[in-house]
Design an enzyme around this catalytic site. Structure first.
Site, PDB file in Angstrom:
ATOM      1  N   ASP A  13       0.931  -1.005  -0.340  1.00 13.32           N
ATOM      2  CA  ASP A  13      -0.006  -0.198  -0.125  1.00 13.32           C
ATOM      3  C   ASP A  13       0.649   1.151   0.099  1.00 13.32           C
ATOM      4  O   ASP A  13       0.353   1.935  -0.470  1.00 13.32           O
ATOM      5  CB  ASP A  13      -0.971  -0.366   0.979  1.00 13.32           C
ATOM      6  CG  ASP A  13      -1.779  -1.287   1.640  1.00 13.32           C
ATOM      7  OD1 ASP A  13      -1.754  -2.165   1.290  1.00 13.32           O
ATOM      8  OD2 ASP A  13      -2.481  -1.352   2.854  1.00 13.32           O
ATOM      9  N   GLU A  34       3.063  -9.256  11.014  1.00 15.76           N
ATOM     10  CA  GLU A  34       2.856  -8.846   9.754  1.00 15.76           C
ATOM     11  C   GLU A  34       4.384  -8.621   9.338  1.00 15.76           C
ATOM     12  O   GLU A  34       3.947  -8.622   7.912  1.00 15.76           O
ATOM     13  CB  GLU A  34       1.794  -7.573  10.530  1.00 15.76           C
ATOM     14  CG  GLU A  34       1.151  -6.970   9.203  1.00 15.76           C
ATOM     15  CD  GLU A  34       0.581  -6.168   9.064  1.00 15.76           C
ATOM     16  OE1 GLU A  34       0.173  -5.440   8.715  1.00 15.76           O
ATOM     17  OE2 GLU A  34       0.253  -5.690  10.426  1.00 15.76           O
TER      18      GLU A  34
END
Length: 596
Positions: A187, A494
């Site tokens: 992103d 993550e």
């Protein structure tokens, strides 16, 4: 695992093992029909997350892995797109932004065939799904065939690829474009800074960032970038999710490499269903040539993103990042196989009309999928008035290494990518534990900020497989060991600091746990053939040729226990299981999410 903690599905694993702890993460994030990336920051179902999760789940429960993909594809739009988030209606609206009331999929997406019974986002994510479906099938072919898994998935996956190859070819060179940074999955990459600079950000008070409730602002996108993300998404929604009218269109090497890998996987699926897969393999190889022609820079030794609507990033030169386009176009081995869209369409039509795939012909002639002709004449192709050539973006991202997963990648390019991965910009096997998401020497490098430097497990898992595919077994084994060690030490984070392995973002992250399981179960699974079942250029045996040898494989006895203990539906025949119907439990009960 039972609720008391006893491990019943894989009794060979010692208590407290990495395998068992990874399984616990996936169990904890399971909703009943899908798996959330993490309950706090990402409480819905995300598209490419679910594909990676299914790849790991197949080792615990092939049935649950199939369910993961069925749930996601149950929310597919009529024009073929698979939305990047499928929302869980039980999650409060303020728990995640952008929420369902922002996307308004069932109303704003009506012309594009958005489902009415499920709320989704309107953008997409990288097309890993056919690859995941093929690997899930291979985990238990007997179960897959008894449930008609592939025959139900194939028409949906084919429609998804059609959407990307036709409606998203905004640059006219055969590659798919992303129309929002969130679509590429990375992103906040510096690759988006230049094309985003043309976007006027949304007013700061017009939205509230829920992500900052779960993470440090220093590790997340800036408010300015987030305002631009919101503006792009708002304009896309208000335009009825028509493609080609926005200010942002980028051809990304990782997105297109995954599309090509999934085309090879679709060919393997077609062969399993009794149809010829040669047309799809041929298309994948033409797309590989287009990828090289449009995005490869031989002087820099890697692939770069192309800003479809951008001007010349660098003036003139034949060398350096991106004055090398002329060299790429003129190189016989790589420019001669330029993708022909008309040829691809003709091949697909012949493939679709044979054997098990006659249903594609119907979908092409009816419903929202038939809107391709309209999109070709209007919105999606309004970009013809703009620069079709665009310019390469001189930012080195891990995305530029991921075409290593492609079996038809020219050998000299594969060798160059391996050198680049181990060089000063990515430090793989040297100063970096795992390949960073962005150039270690780059002006925007930050080891902790989202996609601007940290290392991610899914991109490194793909690199590990790509290294094995191209014969770099020693490097692949080193990367595999580093992935397992880092996943263990970080609590399945993550993402991590590429130098130290320090955990960043959410802990107990689903794709980290799932891909850890895949590495534990099949550490050398790509030594003989690539992940898609396509033989590589050295003449390795096509995995599809060995399908019949595994037809007697059934679920591990422990897998059945895992399914039964945790409420996964028992094995059923296609006659009694219909998640492909518009009002199935997979569609109405879906839960989902994406990063943003």
């Amino acid at each position: 695992m039972t609720h008391s903690g006893a491990h019943v599905y894989d009794p060979d694993r010692p208590a407290g093992s990495l395998h068992l702890r990874a399984a616990r993460v996936l169990e904890g994030n399971w909703t009943g029909t899908s798996t959330v990336p993490s309950h706090g920051l990402y409480p819905h179902q995300w598209s490419w997350d679910s594909a990676f999760i299914a790849i790991g789940l197949r080792h615990l429960s092939p049935l649950r892995a199939q369910t993961e993909l069925e749930t996601l594809l149950g929310a597919q739009w009529g024009d073929g797109r698979i939305p990047h988030i499928v929302f869980n209606p039980s999650v409060p609206l303020d728990a995640y932004f952008p929420s369902p009331d922002f996307w308004r999929s069932s109303t704003a997406g009506r012309a594009a065939g958005a489902p009415r019974t499920v709320q989704t986002s309107g953008i997409v994510q990288p097309p890993v799904h056919a690859l995941a479906a093929w690997l899930v099938h291979q985990a238990d072919p007997g179960l897959s065939r008894s449930r008609s898994f592939l025959s139900r998935m194939y028409p949906r996956l084919a429609a998804w690829h059609r959407y990307l190859l036709h409606r998203r070819d905004l640059g006219g060179g055969g590659l798919a474009s992303v129309v929002h940074p969130w679509e590429q999955g990375m992103d906040n990459s510096p690759c988006w800074d230049a094309p985003l600079s043309r976007v006027t950000p949304a007013a700061p008070l017009s939205f509230r960032r829920a992500d900052l409730d779960h993470g440090s602002a220093e590790d997340r996108p800036t408010d300015l970038d987030y305002g631009r993300y919101v503006r792009l998404a708002t304009d896309y929604r208000d335009g009825g999710y028509a493609d080609g009218a926005g200010e942002f269109a980028v051809e990304d090497p990782a997105f297109n490499a995954l599309l090509i890998a999934s085309e090879h996987a679709l060919a393997a699926i077609a062969q399993e269903l009794g149809a010829a897969g040669t047309a799809r393999h041929a298309r994948a190889e033409r797309l590989t040539a287009a990828l090289v022609e449009r995005l490869w820079d031989p002087a820099e030794g890697m692939f770069f993103c192309r800003d479809v609507y951008g001007g010349d990033v660098r003036d003139g030169g034949e060398n350096g990042a991106l004055g090398s386009e002329r060299h790429s176009a003129e190189s016989g081995a790589h420019g001669s196989e330029r993708c022909s869209r008309s040829d691809a369409l003709a091949l697909e039509q012949r493939s679709a009309e044979s054997g098990a795939h006659a249903s594609e012909r119907h979908s092409r002639q009816s419903g929202a999928l038939g809107s391709e002709r309209r999109s070709r004449q209007s919105g999606a192709h309004s970009s013809e008035q703009r620069s079709r050539t665009g310019a390469l973006i001189p930012e080195r991202s891990v995305a530029g290494l991921l075409p290593l997963i492609l079996p038809a990648l020219p050998r000299d390019i594969a060798a160059t990518l391996v050198r680049t991965a181990g060089g000063p910009h990515f430090g793989l096997g040297g100063v970096a534990r795992l390949a960073p998401s962005y150039d270690l020497t780059g002006h925007a490098f930050d080891p902790h900020r989202y996609w601007r430097g940290p290392a991610w497990f899914n991109t490194n898992w793909l690199l590990e497989r790509g290294l094995r595919l191209h014969g770099e077994h020693g490097r692949a084994e080193e990367l595999r060991a580093a992935l397992l060690e880092t996943a263990d030490a970080s609590g399945f984070a993550e993402y991590v600091d590429p130098y130290t392995g320090e955990a960043c973002g959410a802990l107990g992250f689903s794709w980290t746990a799932a891909l850890t399981l895949d590495l534990l179960h099949e550490p050398a699974g790509a030594d003989r053939a690539d992940l898609t079942g396509r033989a590589d250029q050295a003449g390795r045996t096509d995995r599809t040729d060995r399908t019949d040898q595994s037809t007697q494989v059934v679920s591990h006895p422990g897998r059945r226990a895992f399914d039964n203990v945790h409420g996964t539906p028992p094995h059923t025949s296609h006659a009694s299981h219909t998640p492909h119907t518009p009002h199935s439990s997979f569609e109405t009960g879906a839960k989902g999410g994406d990063r943003g």
